[in-house]
Scaffold this motif. Structure first.
Motif, PDB file in Angstrom:
ATOM      1  N   PHE A   1      50.793 -85.563 -11.895  1.00 25.10           N
ATOM      2  CA  PHE A   1      49.400 -85.681 -12.069  1.00 25.10           C
ATOM      3  C   PHE A   1      48.675 -84.908 -10.994  1.00 25.10           C
ATOM      4  N   SER A   2      49.597 -85.008 -10.057  1.00 16.91           N
ATOM      5  CA  SER A   2      49.035 -84.686  -8.870  1.00 16.91           C
ATOM      6  C   SER A   2      48.540 -82.983  -8.234  1.00 16.91           C
ATOM      7  N   SER A   3      50.112 -82.234  -9.004  1.00 19.51           N
ATOM      8  CA  SER A   3      49.972 -80.825  -9.815  1.00 19.51           C
ATOM      9  C   SER A   3      49.296 -80.699 -10.146  1.00 19.51           C
ATOM     10  N   VAL A   4      49.315 -81.304 -12.089  1.00 18.42           N
ATOM     11  CA  VAL A   4      48.211 -80.577 -12.445  1.00 18.42           C
ATOM     12  C   VAL A   4      46.100 -80.714 -12.308  1.00 18.42           C
ATOM     13  N   ASP A   5      46.268 -82.143 -11.245  1.00 17.71           N
ATOM     14  CA  ASP A   5      44.551 -81.645 -11.562  1.00 17.71           C
ATOM     15  C   ASP A   5      44.842 -80.801 -10.377  1.00 17.71           C
ATOM     16  N   HIS A   6      45.395 -80.123  -9.170  1.00 17.61           N
ATOM     17  CA  HIS A   6      45.300 -79.183  -8.280  1.00 17.61           C
ATOM     18  C   HIS A   6      44.894 -78.118  -9.160  1.00 17.61           C
ATOM     19  N   GLN A   7      46.119 -77.219 -10.213  1.00 14.84           N
ATOM     20  CA  GLN A   7      45.753 -76.968 -11.162  1.00 14.84           C
ATOM     21  C   GLN A   7      44.653 -76.528 -12.022  1.00 14.84           C
ATOM     22  N   ILE A   8      44.177 -77.759 -11.860  1.00 15.00           N
ATOM     23  CA  ILE A   8      42.668 -78.072 -13.154  1.00 15.00           C
ATOM     24  C   ILE A   8      41.682 -76.926 -12.023  1.00 15.00           C
ATOM     25  N   VAL A   9      41.630 -77.815 -10.645  1.00 15.62           N
ATOM     26  CA  VAL A   9      40.814 -77.458 -10.153  1.00 15.62           C
ATOM     27  C   VAL A   9      40.200 -76.127  -9.617  1.00 15.62           C
ATOM     28  N   GLN A  10      41.727 -75.258  -9.332  1.00 13.52           N
ATOM     29  CA  GLN A  10      41.974 -74.047  -9.234  1.00 13.52           C
ATOM     30  C   GLN A  10      41.164 -73.061 -10.372  1.00 13.52           C
ATOM     31  N   LYS A  11      41.590 -73.561 -11.559  1.00 11.03           N
ATOM     32  CA  LYS A  11      40.515 -72.946 -13.358  1.00 11.03           C
ATOM     33  C   LYS A  11      39.935 -73.143 -12.871  1.00 11.03           C
ATOM     34  N   LEU A  12      38.996 -74.585 -12.969  1.00 11.26           N
ATOM     35  CA  LEU A  12      37.835 -75.341 -12.456  1.00 11.26           C
ATOM     36  C   LEU A  12      36.863 -73.738 -11.602  1.00 11.26           C
ATOM     37  N   TRP A  13      37.665 -73.470 -10.517  1.00  8.91           N
ATOM     38  CA  TRP A  13      36.688 -72.585  -9.187  1.00  8.91           C
ATOM     39  C   TRP A  13      36.360 -71.375 -10.068  1.00  8.91           C
ATOM     40  N   GLN A  14      37.556 -70.699 -10.329  1.00  7.16           N
ATOM     41  CA  GLN A  14      37.723 -69.174 -10.843  1.00  7.16           C
ATOM     42  C   GLN A  14      36.469 -68.893 -11.542  1.00  7.16           C
ATOM     43  N   TRP A  15      35.957 -70.074 -12.557  1.00  8.00           N
ATOM     44  CA  TRP A  15      35.511 -70.303 -13.968  1.00  8.00           C
ATOM     45  C   TRP A  15      33.815 -71.000 -12.792  1.00  8.00           C
ATOM     46  N   CYS A  16      34.102 -71.209 -11.477  1.00  2.00           N
ATOM     47  CA  CYS A  16      32.706 -71.413 -11.287  1.00  2.00           C
ATOM     48  C   CYS A  16      32.029 -70.035 -10.705  1.00  2.00           C
ATOM     49  N   ARG A  17      33.293 -69.261 -10.255  1.00  5.48           N
ATOM     50  CA  ARG A  17      32.693 -68.452  -9.361  1.00  5.48           C
ATOM     51  C   ARG A  17      32.522 -66.850 -10.003  1.00  5.48           C
ATOM     52  N   ARG A  18      33.414 -66.806 -11.062  1.00  2.00           N
ATOM     53  CA  ARG A  18      32.525 -65.330 -12.548  1.00  2.00           C
ATOM     54  C   ARG A  18      31.827 -66.017 -12.607  1.00  2.00           C
ATOM     55  N   ARG A  19      30.856 -67.336 -12.720  1.00  2.00           N
ATOM     56  CA  ARG A  19      29.480 -67.810 -13.461  1.00  2.00           C
ATOM     57  C   ARG A  19      28.242 -66.869 -12.536  1.00  2.00           C
ATOM     58  N   HIS A  20      28.526 -66.927 -10.861  1.00  3.31           N
ATOM     59  CA  HIS A  20      28.121 -66.913  -9.361  1.00  3.31           C
ATOM     60  C   HIS A  20      28.674 -65.236  -8.263  1.00  3.31           C
ATOM     61  N   LEU A  21      28.366 -64.726  -9.603  1.00  6.16           N
ATOM     62  CA  LEU A  21      29.392 -63.336  -8.488  1.00  6.16           C
ATOM     63  C   LEU A  21      28.276 -63.458  -6.878  1.00  6.16           C
ATOM     64  N   ASN A  22      27.786 -63.566  -7.160  1.00  4.88           N
ATOM     65  CA  ASN A  22      26.622 -62.992  -5.409  1.00  4.88           C
ATOM     66  C   ASN A  22      26.237 -64.053  -4.734  1.00  4.88           C
ATOM     67  N   LYS A  23      26.930 -65.463  -5.327  1.00  2.00           N
ATOM     68  CA  LYS A  23      27.288 -66.929  -4.757  1.00  2.00           C
ATOM     69  C   LYS A  23      28.075 -67.253  -3.448  1.00  2.00           C
ATOM     70  N   GLY A  24      27.843 -66.928  -1.899  1.00  2.00           N
ATOM     71  CA  GLY A  24      28.556 -67.507  -1.651  1.00  2.00           C
ATOM     72  C   GLY A  24      29.505 -68.872  -2.495  1.00  2.00           C
ATOM     73  N   ARG A  25      30.977 -69.157  -1.381  1.00  2.00           N
ATOM     74  CA  ARG A  25      31.754 -70.415  -1.573  1.00  2.00           C
ATOM     75  C   ARG A  25      30.845 -72.265  -1.324  1.00  2.00           C
ATOM     76  N   LYS A  26      30.638 -71.883  -0.144  1.00  2.00           N
ATOM     77  CA  LYS A  26      29.427 -73.139  -0.075  1.00  2.00           C
ATOM     78  C   LYS A  26      28.900 -73.191  -1.061  1.00  2.00           C
ATOM     79  N   TRP A  27      27.584 -72.640  -0.973  1.00  2.00           N
ATOM     80  CA  TRP A  27      26.770 -72.978  -1.869  1.00  2.00           C
ATOM     81  C   TRP A  27      27.343 -73.206  -3.391  1.00  2.00           C
ATOM     82  N   ILE A  28      28.527 -72.443  -4.140  1.00  2.00           N
ATOM     83  CA  ILE A  28      29.249 -73.035  -5.684  1.00  2.00           C
ATOM     84  C   ILE A  28      29.813 -74.210  -5.346  1.00  2.00           C
TER      85      ILE A  28
END
Length: 558
Positions: free
Chosen positions: A385-412
């Motif tokens: 479960f811990s490993s799966v949650d970590h991998q889901i967060v990584q996928k969500l982070w990629q989803w967020c970065r793709r939506r805001h290519l001109n925004k920084g990490r802290k803002w996202i």
């Protein structure tokens, strides 16, 4: 000598008077249940003629016909037509359908063939019957299931009432967990089980109306506008097919009883099964031939690709779990293949909804994540479960970065991920409530799911024997309390109502589903509080409103 039947059980099969919403569902359920218990009792006593008489009584009953129409018009396939393109969406259509379920003149139409993908990239054929054929199958299943449950193998768990995958996994643990337990496992898989069952065997051994059964088996199917005959098998997709398949395979456990002194234990879920044994030679040269001969009589064969003998220290996958011993300690964990498929499903949702609102994505992901975690919560899954949650967060982070290519990490991070208490990186969307206040909709974490040992059903227990009634009542209460897919006010109402609909007095299930009913309508000043809410079956809810009446049970404790 004629078998006597209770005249009060006999209900006219002619055209009934009234309407769909005037049917007394509580009375209908009581009538069907009473006859089913008598069928099971006659089966236990070996009274075949009485079984047939009671089955005919049930399949000609108005109450049984009404319940089967109710079932096929409330399940997930209610809007999926067969080759005739017809469904029964209205109360009038449903009520008229009851009168059409007659044996005389009945001729099933061919099935509509569709294909769905399998995990090995192959396609699985499904046959979709017409609504009338589905209802006829459901009707005869009511009469056949008490027989099937009475004669079933104790350690068969697939497509049976009150049984689940968790029971099969727990039985596997019981058979392999001790130091002196068997060390070798025969992993069995039957090749195209539904499609290859011998029609002759079914006609000779299934205790039901032979004329109706023969018509179903020979109905054929339509694929790409061409009619194909069926010479073997019972189609996947038919309501009665799982019951016929189970009855075909029942008796295999008894065939293996002479090997019990060699720690041979049998566990089956649908057409997947395992057999434990003391040695590889025993399983390959003695046990496997018995299984092959048993299946051959029924027109079935083992799949050479999936059938193999494995040592417990090497481990094997069964029903989405990996079963393996580490230094003489048996651990059952989610299998790598199952984890991969789950994460791929999450990835597909995110890929398909690149521009969707955050709260909409959370609504789509939460049932998937919660359901997967709930399935695996009975095994050693904390690290997974811990490993799966970590991998889901990584996928969500990629989803967020793709939506805001001109925004920084802290803002996202500040926009999509939040801290609640001591936990950070919670994917949550800020939403407004009706009272003007703001709240957060959070993504469900698999690590929020508590790991609890499953209590396996007793092998000899089944719901068509009154001796087990109190046992199943206790299990149902415990199941409701432990069910993590129920939460919030739905779970509270479920507990108050003891999992029963106050209209028809029948249990709620994931198949029948439920609606939340306001005892005093909101338009008349009723409040959205627990004391003014009830869970009702969808059909019972519609019936209640059509008759403009209220249903009151004990108020929920707030």
């Amino acid at each position: 000598m004629k078998t006597k039947v209770n005249k009060t059980d006999a209900v006219s099969s002619g055209k009934p008077e009234g309407s769909w919403h005037q049917i007394d569902w509580s009375k209908a359920n009581q009538h069907v249940r009473r006859v089913q218990l008598r069928i099971a009792k006659a089966t236990r006593e070996g009274k075949t003629r009485k079984v047939k008489t009671l089955q005919r009584l049930l399949t000609h009953s108005f109450h049984a016909k009404a319940l089967t129409v109710k079932r096929v018009t409330e399940n997930q396939g209610k809007a999926t037509p067969g080759v005739d393109g017809q469904t029964w969406p209205t109360p009038d259509a449903k009520f008229q359908a009851i009168s059409s379920l007659n044996r005389k003149g009945y001729k099933p139409l061919p099935l509509r063939r569709v294909y769905i993908p399998k995990s090995n990239n192959k396609m699985r054929p499904l046959g979709i019957p017409t609504m009338k054929d589905r209802a006829m199958q459901a009707l005869h299943k009511l009469a056949l299931e008490p027989v099937a449950e009475t004669l079933a193998d104790g350690n068969s768990y697939g497509f049976r009432p009150e049984r689940a995958c968790a029971d099969a996994i727990e039985q596997s643990f019981n058979a392999l967990c001790r130091k002196k337990s068997a060390q070798w496992i025969l992993e069995g898989d039957i090749k195209s089980c539904f499609d290859e069952i011998s029609h002759d065997w079914l006609m000779s051994n299934i205790l039901m109306d032979k004329g109706i059964l023969r018509k179903w088996l020979k109905a054929g199917y339509i694929d790409r506008k061409k009619l194909f005959p069926t010479v073997a098998g019972t189609p996947q997709g038919g309501i009665i097919s799982p019951t016929l398949s189970n009855m075909t395979l029942d008796g295999l456990e008894k065939e293996l009883e002479p090997f019990r002194k060699h720690r041979v234990h049998f566990v089956r879920y649908a057409d997947d099964f395992i057999v434990t044994g003391n040695s590889k030679t025993l399983l390959e040269q003695e046990v496997k031939p018995v299984i092959i001969n048993f299946l051959m009589e029924r027109g079935l064969t083992l799949s050479e690709e999936k059938t193999k003998v494995t040592h417990i220290e090497e481990g094997f996958d069964f029903l989405g779990q990996n079963v393996r011993k580490y230094n003489e300690t048996l651990l059952i964990r989610p299998s790598k293949k199952n984890i991969k498929n789950f994460l791929e499903k999450v990835k597909k949702v995110l890929k398909k909804h690149k521009t969707a609102k955050q709260e909409d994505v959370i609504k789509l992901l939460n049932p998937i994540i919660r359901g997967w975690a709930n399935y695996h919560r009975h095994v050693v899954a904390k690290e997974t479960f811990s490993s799966v949650d970590h991998q889901i967060v990584q996928k969500l982070w990629q989803w967020c970065r793709r939506r805001h290519l001109n925004k920084g990490r802290k803002w996202i991070k500040a926009r999509y991920f939040h801290r609640f208490g001591s936990r950070d990186w919670i994917f949550a969307a800020k939403i407004k409530k009706g009272n003007g206040k703001a709240d957060y909709m959070k993504l469900y974490w698999t690590t929020d799911t508590p790991i609890r040992r499953h209590v396996k059903i007793k092998a000899e227990a089944h719901p068509y024997n009154m001796a087990w009634e109190s046992y199943f009542e206790e299990r149902k209460f415990q199941k409701v309390n432990d069910d993590l897919t129920l939460y919030g006010r739905v779970k509270k109402l479920w507990q108050v109502q003891k999992g029963k609909c106050p209209i028809c007095k029948e249990d709620f299930t994931k198949e029948t589903w439920w609606h939340i009913h306001h005892v005093i309508p909101k338009l008349q000043g009723g409040k959205d509080v627990l004391s003014n809410l009830q869970l009702l079956h969808p059909n019972c809810h519609r019936q209640l409103h059509s008759q403009d009446r209220k249903c009151v049970t004990a108020p929920a404790q707030q």
